[in-house]
Write a protein that holds these residues in place. Structure first.
Motif, short mmCIF file in Angstrom:
data_model
loop_
_atom_site.label_atom_id
_atom_site.label_comp_id
_atom_site.label_asym_id
_atom_site.label_seq_id
_atom_site.Cartn_x
_atom_site.Cartn_y
_atom_site.Cartn_z
N VAL A 106 0.84 -1.19 0.00
CA VAL A 106 0.00 0.00 0.00
C VAL A 106 0.88 1.24 0.00
CG1 VAL A 106 -1.96 -1.13 1.12
CG2 VAL A 106 -0.22 -0.02 2.53
N GLY A 107 0.37 2.30 -0.61
CA GLY A 107 1.06 3.57 -0.60
C GLY A 107 0.78 4.30 0.70
N VAL A 108 1.80 4.93 1.24
CA VAL A 108 1.66 5.73 2.45
C VAL A 108 2.41 7.05 2.26
CG1 VAL A 108 1.43 3.72 3.98
CG2 VAL A 108 3.69 4.70 3.58
N ARG A 120 4.56 0.32 1.82
CA ARG A 120 4.57 -0.55 3.00
C ARG A 120 3.66 -1.73 2.70
NH1 ARG A 120 7.94 2.65 3.85
NH2 ARG A 120 8.35 3.89 5.69
N THR A 121 3.82 -2.80 3.43
CA THR A 121 2.89 -3.92 3.32
C THR A 121 1.79 -3.72 4.36
OG1 THR A 121 4.05 -5.31 4.93
CG2 THR A 121 4.72 -5.50 2.59
N LEU A 122 0.71 -4.45 4.18
CA LEU A 122 -0.35 -4.40 5.20
C LEU A 122 0.19 -4.78 6.57
CD1 LEU A 122 -3.50 -5.93 3.47
CD2 LEU A 122 -3.11 -3.54 4.12
N ARG A 123 1.10 -5.76 6.60
CA ARG A 123 1.70 -6.16 7.87
C ARG A 123 2.46 -4.99 8.52
NH1 ARG A 123 2.89 -11.40 8.67
NH2 ARG A 123 3.48 -11.69 6.49
N ASP A 124 3.11 -4.16 7.68
CA ASP A 124 3.83 -3.00 8.20
C ASP A 124 2.88 -1.97 8.81
OD1 ASP A 124 6.32 -3.99 7.32
OD2 ASP A 124 6.21 -2.88 5.42
N VAL A 125 1.76 -1.72 8.12
CA VAL A 125 0.84 -0.69 8.60
C VAL A 125 -0.09 -1.20 9.69
CG1 VAL A 125 0.93 0.69 6.49
CG2 VAL A 125 -0.86 -1.01 6.75
N ASN A 126 -0.19 -2.51 9.83
CA ASN A 126 -1.07 -3.08 10.85
C ASN A 126 -0.38 -4.31 11.47
OD1 ASN A 126 -3.16 -3.87 12.46
ND2 ASN A 126 -4.69 -3.88 10.83
#
Length: 148
Positions: A106-108, A120-126
């Motif tokens: 995902v873009g951040v 970032r990956t979803l795991r990174d953001v959550n």
């Protein structure tokens, strides 16, 4: 497919098709595992409770096509500041994207990046994804868990 400038450009192109450059608005683009790009916009509605996130249409289309989402980006035009922002996925869209696992990119926003955004990956953001509590090994639940 990896989240890249081409995906961001597709989201911006969708934004430009839908809203004039002097209006605020948003759009999203997602990559499918076969390289196809899907774009969408959110609904504008008098009742904010029935509005949808910009990513929702593309996510539903990917699901309808039975395709795997590998990356997602959402953009928003801020006409007062004359720029387009990359927005991180909200919690609801994180949940929608979770169907395809923790490695969806995902873009951040990232003020330190030349582009103003990073990946970032979803795991990174959550990192504390609630669904992991319902697996035997504490891992991110696979797609089959979402169907039960």
């Amino acid at each position: 497919m990896q989240l890249d400038q081409k995906l961001v450009d597709a989201a911006v192109a969708q934004l430009d098709r839908r809203w004039p450059s002097d209006e605020q608005g948003g759009a999203a683009a997602i990559y499918l595992d076969d390289g196809q790009i899907l774009t969408s916009v959110g609904l504008d509605n008098l009742n904010g409770g029935v509005s949808l996130c910009h990513e929702t249409g593309a996510i539903c289309q990917a699901y309808t096509l039975d395709k795997k989402v590998t990356a997602s980006v959402c953009v928003y035009r801020d006409p007062g500041r004359e720029r387009v922002l990359v927005l991180p996925p909200c919690g609801i869209c994180q949940e929608r994207l979770a169907l395809w696992g923790p490695d969806v990119q995902v873009g951040v926003p990232d003020d330190f990046a030349v582009t103003g955004w990073s990946v970032r990956t979803l795991r990174d953001v959550n990192p504390f994804y609630w669904g992991s509590q319902f697996t035997d090994d504490g891992a991110w639940p696979g797609p089959e868990a979402h169907f039960s």
